[in-house]
Structures are given as C-alpha cells and as structure tokens.
Design an enzyme around this catalytic site. Structure first.
Site, mmCIF file in Angstrom:
data_model
loop_
_atom_site.group_PDB
_atom_site.id
_atom_site.type_symbol
_atom_site.label_atom_id
_atom_site.label_comp_id
_atom_site.label_asym_id
_atom_site.label_seq_id
_atom_site.Cartn_x
_atom_site.Cartn_y
_atom_site.Cartn_z
ATOM 1 N N HIS A 94 11.163 18.525 -27.944
ATOM 2 C CA HIS A 94 10.674 17.136 -27.880
ATOM 3 C C HIS A 94 10.718 16.645 -26.433
ATOM 4 C CE1 HIS A 94 11.714 12.889 -27.384
ATOM 5 N NE2 HIS A 94 10.959 12.626 -28.431
ATOM 6 N N ASN A 95 11.841 16.860 -25.780
ATOM 7 C CA ASN A 95 11.974 16.395 -24.392
ATOM 8 C C ASN A 95 11.024 17.143 -23.462
ATOM 9 O OD1 ASN A 95 14.080 15.022 -25.592
ATOM 10 N ND2 ASN A 95 15.409 15.203 -23.822
ATOM 11 N N SER A 112 16.605 10.897 -30.669
ATOM 12 C CA SER A 112 15.712 10.421 -29.607
ATOM 13 C C SER A 112 15.341 8.969 -29.814
ATOM 14 C CB SER A 112 14.428 11.248 -29.553
ATOM 15 O OG SER A 112 13.580 10.704 -28.552
ATOM 16 N N GLU A 159 7.782 15.625 -23.839
ATOM 17 C CA GLU A 159 7.857 14.318 -23.163
ATOM 18 C C GLU A 159 7.545 14.484 -21.658
ATOM 19 O OE1 GLU A 159 11.575 12.175 -24.127
ATOM 20 O OE2 GLU A 159 11.763 11.823 -21.982
#
Ligand code: NBP
Length: 474
Positions: A185-186, A128, A189
């Site tokens: 994680h995304n 990332s 986000e």
C-alpha cells in the site's frame, strides 16, 4: 477485568486508535511507558468513552477480559520487541497481541513464530490513514491466525472506515500477510504521489499557475481520478504563503524524503522478482531530488531544452495529462497487486486480491474511486495482471494515445516524467509480441555459457562461441 481490548503506546496513533475504540462502545485499557502520557490521554478524552488507565503492565493485563486483546502502537523495530518481551510473559494461552505499527513483514513472521510456540496469537496488522484515520476510521489490514481473527475481527471491523456499508478491514492471511499488504500500500502511495507531482510539473511547464493547477486537480477529483491524494493536491496547490503572498508549493524545498516503506517494497520486489518499476522509479525520484551534490554539479551545466512544451490547446493538454495519470496509476496498482500475489504464493498466505483492493477503498491514503473497479475485476476471477481485466484493458486502450503524447511532449521539452514513462514502458513490455530479452540471453550464453531456450525446439542450448560456433543441446 472489564476491558475488552487494550492499547499500549499512546503517542498520536495509539491515542487516536484507543479513542476510536472507546467511541464505538468498547472498554479500552490504556498503557504507555511514560505514565504521564496515559494520564494526559485520560484527562483529555475521558468523556469520549470507557477507558481503564494502567500504570503498570501488570495492571493493564489484569484489566483485560480473556482472551486478552492487546494492540501495540509503539515505534516499529526495537520498541515493538521491547514491549512484546515485557508483555508476553504476563499473558496466557490464547491471548492475542496485535502489532499495529509499521513493522517489516519478516519481523512479523519472526515474532509470530516465536509467540505461537508459547501459545499466543500474534497479529501483524497494517493500519493506514494517518492520525485522522486512526481516530475516524482507518483501513485495517490484519494478518495472523484465523482463530485470532474470530476474536478480534468484529472489534477491528467496528472501528474501520466503512464504504458502501462494508468495513475496510478483513483477515488477509497468516503471519506477515497484513504487514506485507500495508507495505505494498505504501509503495503504491509513493507511485501515486510521484504521478501527481509529474502531472503538476507538466501542467506548470505548459504555463498553468499553481492555483490554476489546483483547479484542474479539483475538477479531476469529480471524475474517475476521484481520490484522497488528488483532493489534497488541490488543497496544497491552493495554499498561499502568508509572508510572501506566493503559492506555498513554490517555497517548499524540492527534495522529497522517505521513511522506508517504499524502500522495503522495492527490496522485497527485487527478491521476489516482481517488476514494480513504477514504485522503484518513485523511490529513486525522491532520492534524486534529495541528491544535492549531483543536482548542484549538473544544474546549468548539462545542456537540454528548457521546459518548452509544444503549444497545444489547454483543454487538450489537461485531458491528456489526466489520461496519463489514470493509466500510470493503473500500472502501479497492477504491479503492486502482482507483488502481493507473488508473496502470497511464496509464503502460502492465500491472500485474496479482490479483498485487498476492497480494503483500500476507504480510510487509507491511497483510497480512490478506481479501487472499486479494481476490486470488482479481481472478484470475477484470477487475473494474470490487472491490465488485462476487461474494463481496465479498454480504459488503457482509449487513453494510451494521450499517455504517449504526454510522455513524448514532456521528454522533448526536458520535463522529467520517470513515473509516467516507466509505467508506459511496462505496458509496452508486457504487450510486446517479442522482447529483446532474446539478445540478452544470447549475450549471456556468449560470455558465460548460461545457455538459452529456442522458440522452435524444447531444451537448453549453448553455442560454442569460442570454437566452431556450432550449437549443442544440453
Ligand atoms: P511512535 O512511533 O512515535 O512511538 C512512540 C510511542 O511508543 C510513545 O508513546 C512511546 O512511549 C511508546 N513506547 C512504549 Br509504550 N514502549 C516503547 C519502547 N520500548 N520504545 C519506544 N517507544 C515506546 O508513535 P506513533 O507515531 O503514534 O506511531 C505508532 C506506530 O504506528 C509506529 O509503528 C508507526 O510507524 C505506525 N504508524 C504511524 C502512522 C502515522 O501517521 N504516524 C501511520 C500508520 C502507522 P513514551 O511516551 O514513553 O515515549
């Protein structure tokens, strides 16, 4: 053979990752399907370090010292499979293939199992930080076998973002663990950005202009909300359109797009039974924003308040929104990290949640000061949820008044805050003494004889709803 690592795929991510490796003293073999791209890479970046350009995969493989370490940075999906199919027969037992693309973790599990059978290590690795991160230090989330990490880890750690002298890279667990962590994680986000957008919406409903809101975000970025996304929010809000002189944000079409990792996060969470409601709301908020037909049909037709926020002193409003943002963000992290833990239990990955939070402190899109606190809290011991960690719990207790004021005021004024309100609903759900799920169970038993448990006796029970309504124990 002289290269200690190789990169296949020299579009923006692969090229920048290869440059990062070369800048850290590694000799990097590079290959791309279209050779012109390899030549262009060498032409532009030769001075940055040691590259070995290869025109064929055979040349590429021959350039690598053993065990060979090959990073694939090509289109996720069929592109990755195509490259693996061509590459694997050229490799030898013990060699390592790293997939740095955005693969679905189930694909990674499948590829890892298949390559393990022929003696190869397959390391699904989340990366990332976008193109700048790939060049200057990304957050790196590798899965795969511990043996492969022994050979690969030091190289990856050398090019990762560094925070407080520690690399934002660590072995997370076998097979799909790395790509799973990157997927979540995304997802986080998505939630982070939705909360930021809601904060902006509430501030503008209260009369702040885009540059004034930019100042607020800039101020927030000096405190507990300090993060990459808050920093670039100020930058975007400050941008003035050259043609019209208006804030650019007011000229951007208000329909948000997605590439799919948010969708994957929510799909997987539904299968695992983990309530990532903030992430789901954020994905749905993007879908709703892009639903032109429904919005056109409803705009000006459905009645409601016209964004008139009750008059409060500006300082109070700004502080309240800041607290709603912090609290909601904490809930999104709690939900996402819980999803990782559930998956880790399900797939026997042994992922250490403190390590996950540590890797996200730098290099990646969700990097934030808060992640240090989260990592420290998980390092103390197993937490049923981040929300009960001592410093988080007290932070939420202090801020919940503000959080409730923002949700209530926005809702009353007709400003949609699906992220803030779903986060708050989750907080109130998990802290509730009793939930109305009891009634849901009663209903399920009534129409479907699904049975229920009782608070005062062990066992499964069913009421004979359609006869004499006595209760039977099953
Ligand atoms: P793309 O995803 O656009 O991939 C294109 C590159 O893959 C081209 O260099 C292409 O070669 C090469 N490629 C090879 Br070699 N074999 C291929 C094949 N069989 N089919 C398709 N392409 C093939 O590149 P990217 O934007 O650099 O992203 C690489 C990976 O990194 C993706 O999985 C992406 O999801 C992930 N990622 C991207 C970002 C980001 O910010 N862009 C961030 C994090 C992760 P060619 O020159 O011959 O077409």
């Amino acid at each position: 053979a002289q290269a200690n690592i190789g990169v296949i795929g020299l579009a923006v991510m692969g090229s920048n990752l290869a440059r990062n490796l070369a800048r850290h003293g590694h000799t990097v073999a590079v290959f791309n399907r279209t050779h012109a791209r390899t030549l262009a890479h060498l032409e532009s970046h030769r001075a940055e370090g040691a590259f070995v350009g290869a025109e064929t995969l055979e040349e590429f493989v021959a350039a690598l010292v053993r065990p060979r370490r090959v990073v694939i940075m090509v289109q996720a999906g069929p592109g990755t499979d195509a490259v693996i199919d061509q590459l694997a027969p050229l490799l030898e037992e013990g060699d390592i293939i790293v997939d740095g693309g955005n693969a679905h973790f189930e694909d990674t599990r499948r590829r890892e199992a298949r390559l393990r059978e022929v003696g190869l290590h397959f390391v699904g690795t989340g990366i990332s930080g976008g193109e700048v991160g790939a060049l200057e230090g990304p957050s790196i989330m590798p899965g795969g076998s511990p043996e492969s990490y022994a050979a690969l880890g030091p190289i990856l750690e050398s090019i990762a973002a560094q925070v407080d002298g520690e690399p934002c890279c660590a072995h997370l667990g076998p097979d799909g663990a790395g790509h799973f962590v990157k997927m979540v994680h995304n997802g986080i986000e998505y939630a982070d950005m939705q909360f930021i957008a809601e904060a902006y919406d509430v501030l503008t409903a209260a009369g702040l202009t885009a540059p004034e809101a930019a100042d607020v975000f800039r101020e927030w970025n000096t405190g507990e909300l300090d993060s990459f996304l808050i920093e670039i929010t100020a930058e975007v809000l400050d941008q003035v359109d050259a043609a019209t002189g208006r804030p650019l944000v007011e000229l951007i079409v208000d329909a948000a797009e997605q590439k799919g990792t948010g969708l994957w996060t929510v799909q997987t969470a539904l299968e695992l039974g983990v309530p990532v409601s903030t992430i789901a709301e954020s994905v749905f908020a993007r879908s709703a924003s892009g639903d032109r037909a429904v919005r056109e049909a409803a705009r000006g037709v459905l009645r409601g308040p016209d964004r008139e926020l009750p008059a409060v002193e500006r300082r109070q409003l700004v502080d309240d929104v800041r607290d709603a943002l912090w609290s909601s963000k904490v809930v999104a992290y709690a939900q996402g990290l819980e999803q990782i833990r559930k998956a880790s239990d399900e797939y026997h990955w042994g992922v250490d949640i403190a390590t996950v939070a540590r890797l996200w402190r730098g290099g990646c899109i969700i990097r934030a000061r808060l992640l240090k606190q989260i990592s420290d809290e998980y390092a103390v011991g197993r937490l049923a949820t981040l929300l009960v960690a001592p410093s988080i719990r007290s932070g939420l207790a202090e801020r919940q008044g503000a959080w409730r004021r923002v949700v209530a005021a926005a809702t009353t004024a007709g400003v949609p805050v699906p992220g803030f309100s779903s986060a708050l609903a989750y907080y109130d759900t998990v802290r509730a003494e009793r939930l109305p799920a009891a009634l849901v169970q009663g209903l399920r038993d009534n129409f479907g004889a699904h049975t229920y448990g009782r608070v005062d006796r062990a066992g499964a029970f069913h009421t004979l709803w359609s006869s004499d309504r006595t209760e039977v124990q099953l």
